[in-house]
Design an enzyme around this catalytic site. Structure first.
Site, PDB file in Angstrom:
ATOM      1  N   ILE A 123      12.011  90.763  14.038  1.00 13.04           N
ATOM      2  CA  ILE A 123      11.847  92.021  14.782  1.00 13.04           C
ATOM      3  C   ILE A 123      10.578  91.792  15.602  1.00 13.04           C
ATOM      4  CG2 ILE A 123      11.439  94.503  14.656  1.00 13.04           C
ATOM      5  CD1 ILE A 123      12.959  94.543  11.998  1.00 13.04           C
ATOM      6  N   PRO A 124      10.728  91.547  16.906  1.00 11.52           N
ATOM      7  CA  PRO A 124       9.669  90.932  17.718  1.00 11.52           C
ATOM      8  C   PRO A 124       8.488  91.825  18.107  1.00 11.52           C
ATOM      9  CG  PRO A 124      11.534  91.445  19.091  1.00 11.52           C
ATOM     10  CD  PRO A 124      11.943  91.782  17.684  1.00 11.52           C
ATOM     11  N   CYS A 125       7.700  92.211  17.116  1.00 11.77           N
ATOM     12  CA  CYS A 125       6.514  93.019  17.393  1.00 11.77           C
ATOM     13  C   CYS A 125       5.467  92.239  18.183  1.00 11.77           C
ATOM     14  CB  CYS A 125       5.930  93.579  16.103  1.00 11.77           C
ATOM     15  SG  CYS A 125       5.553  92.353  14.841  1.00 11.77           S
ATOM     16  N   HIS A 126       5.587  90.913  18.210  1.00 11.29           N
ATOM     17  CA  HIS A 126       4.640  90.096  18.995  1.00 11.29           C
ATOM     18  C   HIS A 126       4.812  90.342  20.491  1.00 11.29           C
ATOM     19  CE1 HIS A 126       8.290  87.613  18.694  1.00 11.29           C
ATOM     20  NE2 HIS A 126       7.948  87.114  19.875  1.00 11.29           N
ATOM     21  N   ARG A 127       5.911  90.947  20.895  1.00 11.29           N
ATOM     22  CA  ARG A 127       6.173  91.215  22.316  1.00 11.29           C
ATOM     23  C   ARG A 127       5.519  92.507  22.804  1.00 11.29           C
ATOM     24  NH1 ARG A 127      12.521  89.724  21.775  1.00 11.29           N
ATOM     25  NH2 ARG A 127      12.203  87.502  21.339  1.00 11.29           N
TER      26      ARG A 127
END
Length: 157
Positions: A123-127
């Site tokens: 779940i790409p919270c780094h984006r």
């Protein structure tokens, strides 16, 4: 019963946790191996997740297809679902994310939910970045966040 297994990856040590056939958590660093009790076991879901992460780190995968069950409040799960809509190689601000879930003034609450994401990378919270375009907090550290964003940009360009 929660089962977990740790791996060394290009992003450092990752511990993958599974419960009842669903990936429930990814932990960064050696501390993830001892933070909570779980049975050390490399299950099929954990192994599949590891190989998909390896493909992602090598620039050969842009999406994941492992069964997920992140634990959190309804609001947190709503934010995490919206994170999945951020295209590979792109970034959104917390404000953009708040707009996506139709809570335009809740960007601080969105930031807190983003911080509690139990399945980083998948779940790409780094984006998610600051509205000024700067990198802001990440559970794996800002160097890992920068590596992940650089990886994605290098693949699409």
């Amino acid at each position: 019963m929660i089962k977990g297994y740790s791996y060394q990856t290009l992003m450092g040590s990752l511990t993958l946790l599974e419960e009842e056939g669903y990936l429930v958590e990814i932990r960064f660093g050696k501390d993830g191996e001892t933070k909570e009790e779980y049975k050390i076991e490399e299950t099929p879901v954990i192994e599949k997740t590891f190989w998909q992460l390896e493909e992602y780190f090598q620039g050969r995968r842009q999406a994941f297809d492992v069964p997920l069950r992140p634990r959190g409040t309804e609001f947190q799960r709503q934010v995490w679902a919206a994170l999945l809509d951020i295209p590979y190689g792109e970034t959104w601000s917390y404000k953009d994310l708040a707009m996506k879930i139709q809570r335009r003034k809740a960007f601080r609450a969105v930031g807190m939910a983003n911080n509690k994401n139990p399945l980083p990378i998948i779940i790409p919270c780094h984006r998610v970045i600051g509205s000024d375009g700067k990198l802001v907090g990440y559970g794996g550290g800002l160097k890992v966040k920068e590596k992940l964003l650089d990886l994605e940009k290098s693949v699409i360009h």
